[in-house]
Design an enzyme around this catalytic site. Sequence first.
Site, short mmCIF file in Angstrom:
data_model
loop_
_atom_site.label_atom_id
_atom_site.label_comp_id
_atom_site.label_asym_id
_atom_site.label_seq_id
_atom_site.Cartn_x
_atom_site.Cartn_y
_atom_site.Cartn_z
N ALA A 38 0.72 -0.96 -0.18
CA ALA A 38 0.12 0.16 0.06
C ALA A 38 0.99 1.46 0.22
O ALA A 38 2.09 1.24 0.59
CB ALA A 38 -0.63 -0.26 1.16
N PHE A 39 0.84 2.40 -0.34
CA PHE A 39 1.11 3.15 -0.57
C PHE A 39 2.14 4.09 1.13
O PHE A 39 2.98 5.20 1.01
CB PHE A 39 0.08 4.42 -1.29
N LYS A 40 1.04 3.91 1.81
CA LYS A 40 1.28 4.07 2.96
C LYS A 40 3.30 3.84 3.43
O LYS A 40 4.18 4.42 4.42
CB LYS A 40 0.62 3.42 4.83
N ASP A 41 3.32 2.56 2.25
CA ASP A 41 4.77 2.15 3.06
C ASP A 41 5.95 4.04 3.23
O ASP A 41 6.92 3.83 2.98
CB ASP A 41 5.66 1.54 1.74
N ALA B 193 5.64 6.14 6.00
CA ALA B 193 6.56 5.08 7.23
C ALA B 193 7.53 4.50 7.03
O ALA B 193 8.53 4.93 7.49
CB ALA B 193 5.34 3.66 7.22
#
Length: 421
Positions: free
Chosen positions: A103-106, A109
Amino acid sequence: MKLVSTRTPGLHATFMAAVQAGLAPDGGLFVPVELPRFTDVPELLKLDFPSRATEILHRLLGGEFPRAEVEALARSAFTFPAPWVKVDDRLSALELFHGPTLAFKDFGARFLARVLALGAGDRPRTVLTATSGDTGAAVAQAFQGLPGVQVVVLYPAGRVSPLQERQFATCGGNVLALAVAGSFDDCQRLVKGAFEDAELVSRLGLTSANSINIARLLAQTLYYFEAAAQADPGPLVVSVPSGNFGNLYAGLMAQAMGAPIHAFVAATNANRVVPDYLDSGAYRPRPSVATLSNAMDVGSPSNWERIHARFGGDHGAMVAALRWGSCTDAETTETVVALDRAGYLADPHGAVACAVLRAHLHPGEQGLFLATAHPAKFREALTPALGREIPLPKALSDLLAKPLLSEPLAAEAEALRRRLA
Ligand SMILES: *Cc1c(COP(=O)(O)O)cnc(C)c1O
């Protein structure tokens, strides 16, 4: 980079102080006092992603970190591509799910984790996060094995998908997963309570990893430049599937720095707080409703405060600058199926962005929607409509064999305090 709280004009912080604090002490959010406008954008767009990331981050953070440190950070955080995939004559997807947790959260984060590790010094830091799915995975993966940082992920026992749970509860080491006997709201309440305990905050060096943290949003500006680098000539319109509105804020920052993006589309699911505000001028947060694009089920979007501040609270200016719309679950499913027939498999979040984009694209413009998660993460929900199984990528199928290392926790502040002590 100097930052200021959205609520108090004189309340400034350095980048590192803002990252470590998460929230400003007055309860506001940190935003840049000003952003540079790059005059060499065509040259920047010729660079590869990690080189361009180094250059941009150095210009923003050079006052606080030596260039070599910024470069090491960018090259270790951004190790995966953000490919532009053509869907038809007018529409393309920018795939932001090629990182370790799909997911783009990588992007955010992994950058946040490395900044916090740099600033940890000899003081221990504890990253406390409540998750209903994707954020926990990205944060756990990003901080795994980093020195000086302990990660605690709180999640509602039995209420996240088995794959999502395995993404953050099989890490071990410096990642502690706590299965809370309660709902996601209980988890958020426990985290909030811990941050209100001044003694605990200072002893553990408590910090937040959700999208109120400016480090995540700064990292997200970088893929908007990557989008522009891959675009054809002509006006580029980018549709952002939005929940907490951090991603759209990052896009607006990139645009202010000179990324050649003609317009943004704010796309939501049935949680229409922002579209309703743009339509009517009345801002009414309300309880969220559950949808297929669950990572966007937000009834009180925390980052809207940043966007509001960016436009000086001027409703007319926001209306003039943005396009917006929403999409029901039925329309989301229809879009996933129609795209699949045309040869592109989208996840429900990307599908929302695609459907709203189609309705707001003018002749002569090229439309780009952000594909924020891998469709396999939502295979249970999508299989019936698609009439076929979505194969699991190796990053997910490998997890199925790993043992769960989570511990149960009562949904009580005292239980969390005891466990953290
Ligand atoms: C978090 C998330 C979003 C929403 O992003 P915001 O920055 O909160 O608006 C969209 N899609 C996916 C897959 C997400 O995980």
